[in-house]
Design an enzyme around this catalytic site. Structure first.
Site, short mmCIF file in Angstrom:
data_model
loop_
_atom_site.label_atom_id
_atom_site.label_comp_id
_atom_site.label_asym_id
_atom_site.label_seq_id
_atom_site.Cartn_x
_atom_site.Cartn_y
_atom_site.Cartn_z
N SER A 197 0.84 -1.19 0.00
CA SER A 197 0.00 0.00 0.00
C SER A 197 0.88 1.24 0.00
O SER A 197 1.96 1.25 0.62
CB SER A 197 -0.87 0.00 1.27
OG SER A 197 -1.47 1.26 1.44
N TYR A 210 -1.00 -0.41 10.38
CA TYR A 210 -1.06 -0.73 8.95
C TYR A 210 0.16 -0.18 8.23
O TYR A 210 0.82 -0.89 7.46
CB TYR A 210 -2.35 -0.14 8.39
CG TYR A 210 -2.65 -0.54 6.97
CD1 TYR A 210 -3.15 -1.81 6.67
CD2 TYR A 210 -2.47 0.36 5.91
CE1 TYR A 210 -3.45 -2.18 5.37
CE2 TYR A 210 -2.77 -0.01 4.62
CZ TYR A 210 -3.26 -1.27 4.35
OH TYR A 210 -3.56 -1.63 3.06
#
Ligand SMILES: NC(=O)c1ccc[n+]([C@@H]2O[C@H](COP(=O)([O-])OP(=O)(O)OC[C@H]3O[C@@H](n4cnc5c(N)ncnc54)[C@H](OP(=O)(O)O)[C@@H]3O)[C@@H](O)[C@H]2O)c1
Length: 226
Positions: A135, A150
């Protein structure tokens, strides 16, 4: 073709697109029931093998390799897609380390564990590829406040991508990290682009030619900053 976390979201769309073009797809999910349900929903279900894989389980990882050997002598592509904890509700200063630990266990160690369990089968392929679904949130250049578990897990996944790529270059294995972009899934929420586009960004790295890049970080086929 092996896809982790393929019962919903981008993983399911990856399995759908791969099955639609006739690839033999090993569709993995945290439980066999989820994997079977998802596989049954695909038009090319005949060429889709549902297998249980909780990426945090050593036993499941060993079982995955065994299950694949019943259908094929090799794995051409491993897509490490499974991930958790887009932790919008926390900041690094004051984070729940239990959440951080879970994110690392799934998003980093899970991909690492799955990769190790399939390395022998990948080495049997003439064109082996490993795609780590990362990501832009893990990009150090853009690293800022919010979603700390994350972000840190995806930055670590990027580091794993580079070190694996270096180790496996001699085996002709291309290992890349790919961002699918902001995608409308349970994790991405509403407003993101369609899963077809997110999956397309990932499949680009699965379909690289032998002289394609390794150890890179890409979105939609273009390099993005670490
Ligand atoms: N959506 C976005 O905007 C976006 C943006 C950038 C990157 N990504 C990345 O794209 C990938 C897919 O995301 P998504 O949006 O499709 O997420 P999602 O809709 O939340 O789906 C996540 C998938 O991962 C599975 N999973 C979670 N923990 C697992 C475990 N321990 N073992 C096996 N499977 C597990 C889930 O299974 P269960 O159904 O059992 O929970 C589910 O199938 C992830 O790596 C994510 O970080 C997404």
């Amino acid at each position: 073709m092996v896809v982790t976390g393929a019962n919903r979201g981008i993983g399911f769309e990856l399995a759908r697109q791969l099955a639609a073009r006739g690839d033999l797809v090993v569709l993995t999910a945290r439980s066999l029931a989820k994997a079977e349900r998802a596989a049954g929903a695909l038009p090319g279900a005949r060429r889709v093998v549902p297998v249980q894989l909780d990426v945090t389980s050593d036993r499941d990882a060993a079982g995955l390799a065994e299950a694949i050997r019943a259908h094929s002598d090799r794995v051409d592509v491993l897509i490490n897609n499974a991930a958790i904890h887009y932790d919008t509700g926390q900041r690094a200063a004051g984070a729940d380390l239990g959440i951080v630990h879970e994110a690392l266990e799934t998003n980093v160690i899970g991909a690492w564990r799955t990769t190790l369990s399939l390395l022998d089968l990948l080495r049997r392929s003439e064109h082996p590829r490993i795609v780590n679904v990362s990501s832009g949130a893990g990009s150090l250049q853009d690293m800022g406040s919010g979603t700390p578990a994350y972000r840190v897990s995806k930055a670590a996944l990027n580091a794993l991508t580079r070190t694996l790529a270096a180790d496996l270059r001699g085996d002709g294995m291309l290992v890349n990290a790919v961002c699918p972009g902001w995608v409308a899934t349970d994790m991405g929420g509403t407003g993101g682009r369609p899963v077809t586009d997110g999956a397309g960004s990932v499949l680009w790295a699965a379909d690289l030619p032998d002289d394609g890049p390794t150890g890179g970080f890409f979105r939609d086929g273009r390099a993005i900053p670490w």
